[in-house]
Motif scaffolding. Structure first.
Motif, PDB file in Angstrom:
ATOM      1  N   VAL A 155      -6.108  -9.904  -9.706  1.00 15.81           N
ATOM      2  CA  VAL A 155      -5.698  -9.741 -11.144  1.00 15.81           C
ATOM      3  C   VAL A 155      -6.827 -10.576 -12.061  1.00 15.81           C
ATOM      4  CG1 VAL A 155      -3.923  -9.921 -12.915  1.00 15.81           C
ATOM      5  CG2 VAL A 155      -3.411  -9.394 -10.514  1.00 15.81           C
ATOM      6  N   PRO A 156      -7.316  -9.832 -12.811  1.00 12.54           N
ATOM      7  CA  PRO A 156      -7.596  -8.533 -13.087  1.00 12.54           C
ATOM      8  C   PRO A 156      -8.094  -7.398 -11.790  1.00 12.54           C
ATOM      9  CG  PRO A 156      -9.291  -9.267 -14.451  1.00 12.54           C
ATOM     10  CD  PRO A 156      -8.573 -10.504 -13.668  1.00 12.54           C
ATOM     11  N   ARG A 157      -7.708  -6.049 -11.744  1.00 16.49           N
ATOM     12  CA  ARG A 157      -8.071  -5.237 -10.631  1.00 16.49           C
ATOM     13  C   ARG A 157      -9.579  -5.297 -10.557  1.00 16.49           C
ATOM     14  NH1 ARG A 157      -6.712  -0.655 -11.219  1.00 16.49           N
ATOM     15  NH2 ARG A 157      -6.285  -0.775 -13.751  1.00 16.49           N
ATOM     16  N   ALA A 158     -10.217  -5.255 -11.923  1.00 19.31           N
ATOM     17  CA  ALA A 158     -11.689  -5.470 -11.752  1.00 19.31           C
ATOM     18  C   ALA A 158     -12.318  -6.356 -10.937  1.00 19.31           C
ATOM     19  CB  ALA A 158     -12.226  -5.394 -13.248  1.00 19.31           C
ATOM     20  N   ALA A 159     -11.781  -7.572 -10.793  1.00 20.30           N
ATOM     21  CA  ALA A 159     -12.556  -8.497 -10.075  1.00 20.30           C
ATOM     22  C   ALA A 159     -12.654  -7.914  -8.519  1.00 20.30           C
ATOM     23  CB  ALA A 159     -11.635  -9.865 -10.070  1.00 20.30           C
ATOM     24  N   LEU A 185      -7.993  -3.979   3.255  1.00 18.31           N
ATOM     25  CA  LEU A 185      -8.738  -2.625   2.988  1.00 18.31           C
ATOM     26  C   LEU A 185      -9.572  -2.904   1.783  1.00 18.31           C
ATOM     27  CD1 LEU A 185      -5.904  -0.301   3.504  1.00 18.31           C
ATOM     28  CD2 LEU A 185      -7.776  -0.548   5.073  1.00 18.31           C
ATOM     29  N   GLY A 186     -10.534  -2.240   1.579  1.00 20.90           N
ATOM     30  CA  GLY A 186     -11.567  -2.196   0.608  1.00 20.90           C
ATOM     31  C   GLY A 186     -11.264  -1.430  -0.638  1.00 20.90           C
ATOM     32  N   TYR A 187     -10.254  -1.959  -1.547  1.00 21.46           N
ATOM     33  CA  TYR A 187      -9.802  -1.365  -2.475  1.00 21.46           C
ATOM     34  C   TYR A 187      -9.103   0.140  -2.214  1.00 21.46           C
ATOM     35  CZ  TYR A 187      -9.239  -0.994  -7.566  1.00 21.46           C
ATOM     36  OH  TYR A 187      -8.643  -0.845  -8.583  1.00 21.46           O
ATOM     37  N   THR A 188      -7.839  -0.190  -1.756  1.00 20.36           N
ATOM     38  CA  THR A 188      -7.085   0.983  -1.256  1.00 20.36           C
ATOM     39  C   THR A 188      -6.671   2.050  -2.362  1.00 20.36           C
ATOM     40  OG1 THR A 188      -5.891  -0.747  -0.156  1.00 20.36           O
ATOM     41  CG2 THR A 188      -5.139   1.435   0.494  1.00 20.36           C
ATOM     42  N   ASN A 203      -8.677   6.394   1.413  1.00 18.32           N
ATOM     43  CA  ASN A 203      -9.835   6.193   0.711  1.00 18.32           C
ATOM     44  C   ASN A 203      -9.929   4.818   0.352  1.00 18.32           C
ATOM     45  OD1 ASN A 203     -11.115   8.576   0.828  1.00 18.32           O
ATOM     46  ND2 ASN A 203     -10.170   9.294  -1.021  1.00 18.32           N
ATOM     47  N   GLU A 204     -11.064   4.017   0.744  1.00 22.46           N
ATOM     48  CA  GLU A 204     -11.292   2.642   0.348  1.00 22.46           C
ATOM     49  C   GLU A 204     -12.445   2.537  -0.690  1.00 22.46           C
ATOM     50  OE1 GLU A 204     -10.942  -0.139   3.702  1.00 22.46           O
ATOM     51  OE2 GLU A 204     -11.138   1.243   4.903  1.00 22.46           O
ATOM     52  N   THR A 205     -11.808   2.692  -1.925  1.00 23.44           N
ATOM     53  CA  THR A 205     -12.942   2.917  -3.096  1.00 23.44           C
ATOM     54  C   THR A 205     -14.107   2.156  -3.131  1.00 23.44           C
ATOM     55  OG1 THR A 205     -11.254   4.102  -4.277  1.00 23.44           O
ATOM     56  CG2 THR A 205     -13.280   3.648  -5.216  1.00 23.44           C
ATOM     57  N   PHE A 206     -13.907   0.754  -3.150  1.00 25.43           N
ATOM     58  CA  PHE A 206     -15.138  -0.001  -3.225  1.00 25.43           C
ATOM     59  C   PHE A 206     -15.798  -0.291  -1.965  1.00 25.43           C
ATOM     60  CE2 PHE A 206     -13.228   0.002  -7.302  1.00 25.43           C
ATOM     61  CZ  PHE A 206     -14.159   0.659  -8.206  1.00 25.43           C
ATOM     62  N   TYR A 285     -22.774  -2.360  -9.363  1.00 25.69           N
ATOM     63  CA  TYR A 285     -22.081  -2.348  -7.946  1.00 25.69           C
ATOM     64  C   TYR A 285     -22.760  -3.327  -6.994  1.00 25.69           C
ATOM     65  CZ  TYR A 285     -19.811  -0.974  -3.356  1.00 25.69           C
ATOM     66  OH  TYR A 285     -19.510  -0.952  -2.300  1.00 25.69           O
ATOM     67  N   LEU A 286     -23.916  -3.150  -6.998  1.00 20.16           N
ATOM     68  CA  LEU A 286     -24.781  -3.820  -6.030  1.00 20.16           C
ATOM     69  C   LEU A 286     -24.795  -5.191  -6.274  1.00 20.16           C
ATOM     70  CD1 LEU A 286     -27.461  -1.258  -4.967  1.00 20.16           C
ATOM     71  CD2 LEU A 286     -25.663  -1.933  -3.606  1.00 20.16           C
ATOM     72  N   ALA A 287     -24.934  -5.484  -7.535  1.00 18.51           N
ATOM     73  CA  ALA A 287     -24.945  -6.890  -7.985  1.00 18.51           C
ATOM     74  C   ALA A 287     -23.536  -7.523  -8.324  1.00 18.51           C
ATOM     75  CB  ALA A 287     -25.606  -6.982  -9.547  1.00 18.51           C
ATOM     76  N   GLY A 288     -22.789  -6.885  -7.880  1.00 17.46           N
ATOM     77  CA  GLY A 288     -21.201  -7.223  -7.773  1.00 17.46           C
ATOM     78  C   GLY A 288     -20.735  -7.646  -9.164  1.00 17.46           C
TER      79      GLY A 288
END
Length: 346
Positions: A155-159, A185-188, A203-206, A285-288
């Motif tokens: 929390v927050p989910r964006a982390a 799981l990688g962002y279920t 689906n594991e989005t991220f 995404y690649l930079a985190g």
């Protein structure tokens, strides 16, 4: 009997039917062929279609919008007992006409039952001695089992919009009660049983992959397989099956619809992407550093960050697209029919 291939998981050995032969490659859909239905919807992230022609979408006014064939909609909305606003992300239609809502609150989640008269009652807010975080998706199968996904404990989910975070999980609610049946799981995101009920796809989005688990008679999951992984600009969100056993995937960021064959081969069915927007998100995404500003932009000429897909129409060949940022539903004529969802006759 077809040949089988063997897949080993530690001491566990699975005998898996050989995948069917690949069907004829389907031509891509031109975005110019898209049509739209509805107006005034609020974050229609999840879309459901039924044989009667009704379309249901999650709606951040606190419930479910029902869109009719003429494009007008009615809102079935309610309020939580503590006056906290309902933020439905995934929704499910039940046999009695009521709904299940996966609540994507800012700090807390859960699954709630919504009646058509606006009544709301909790279905699940705590599992295995843990309060449910913001909750992503829910569906009910033909055995009245309820499957729930939670994308992350962050929390927050964006982390958790990162490749190196894997704290999402799946919950099963059945006659035995509620329990976590898969974790790490990688962002279920969306999950669904295969038409034969033997597998649960997710689906594991991220993590940018679609995985599946063997489903035991008691509902436990085992033998995780990664069916396919995705590359540049693809972040799998929603999923649905067609009658040939392929899985249709919607990708946020790139506004892609993909079709995944039983052997994991991926074909692009539709794309409405802004390359500059995709590159911007990809670099983050690649930079985190991917965050809400990246997902809160549509990045397409027509589509508004598509997130789910439902097959509908009298022949199940109309593909409706839920989205994060639009106020209507895009749809197109699918080259193959969808497989009827559990709620098709409701």
């Amino acid at each position: 009997m077809r040949n089988v291939y063997i897949k080993q998981y530690g001491a566990e050995c699975l005998f898996i039917p050989a995948p069917p032969k690949e069907s004829v490659t389907l031509p891509p859909i031109d975005p110019a062929a898209l049509a739209f239905i509805g107006a005034g919807l609020v974050r229609p992230e999840c879309v459901l279609a039924t044989r009667s022609g009704a379309l249901y979408t999650a709606d951040w006014r606190g419930g479910v919008a029902q869109t009719r064939g003429d494009g007008h909609h009615s809102l079935h909305a309610g309020q939580l007992p503590d006056a906290r606003a309902l933020r439905p992300n995934g929704i499910a239609l039940r046999r009695d006409g009521s709904f299940l809502l996966a609540d994507l609150g800012e700090a807390a989640g859960g699954v709630f039952a919504l009646m058509r008269d606006g009544g709301v009652r909790p279905l699940l807010e705590r599992v295995d001695n843990v309060d449910l975080p913001p909750t992503n998706f829910v569906f009910e199968d033909d055995r009245a089992r309820i499957w729930i996904t939670v994308s992350t404990r962050h929390v927050p989910r964006a982390a958790a919009y990162r490749a190196d975070v894997a704290d999402g999980f799946i919950v099963l609610v059945d006659a035995r009660g509620a329990r976590i049946v898969a974790d790490g799981l990688g962002y279920t995101n969306e999950a669904m049983l295969s038409p034969d009920g033997a597998w649960l796809y997710v689906n594991e989005t991220f993590a940018r992959r679609m995985s599946r688990f063997r489903v035991s008679p008691d509902g436990s999951l085992h033998g995780k397989e990664v069916l396919t992984t995705f590359g540049h600009g693809t972040y799998p969100d929603g999923l649905a099956f067609d009658v040939e056993g392929h899985v249709w995937i919607t990708s946020i960021v790139s506004n892609r619809v993909l079709r995944v064959a039983p052997d994991g081969a991926v074909a692009v069915i539709l794309e409405d992407a802004d390359p500059a927007h995709v590159d911007w998100c990809e670099e983050a995404y690649l930079a985190g550093t991917l965050g809400r500003p990246h997902l809160d932009r549509a990045g397409g000429r027509l589509l508004k960050n598509i997130s789910s897909l439902a097959f509908g129409g009298p022949d199940l060949r109309t593909a409706y697209l839920g989205c994060l940022l639009g106020d209507s539903l895009a749809y197109f004529r699918a080259p193959v029919p969808g497989h009827p969802p559990f709620h098709w006759q409701y």
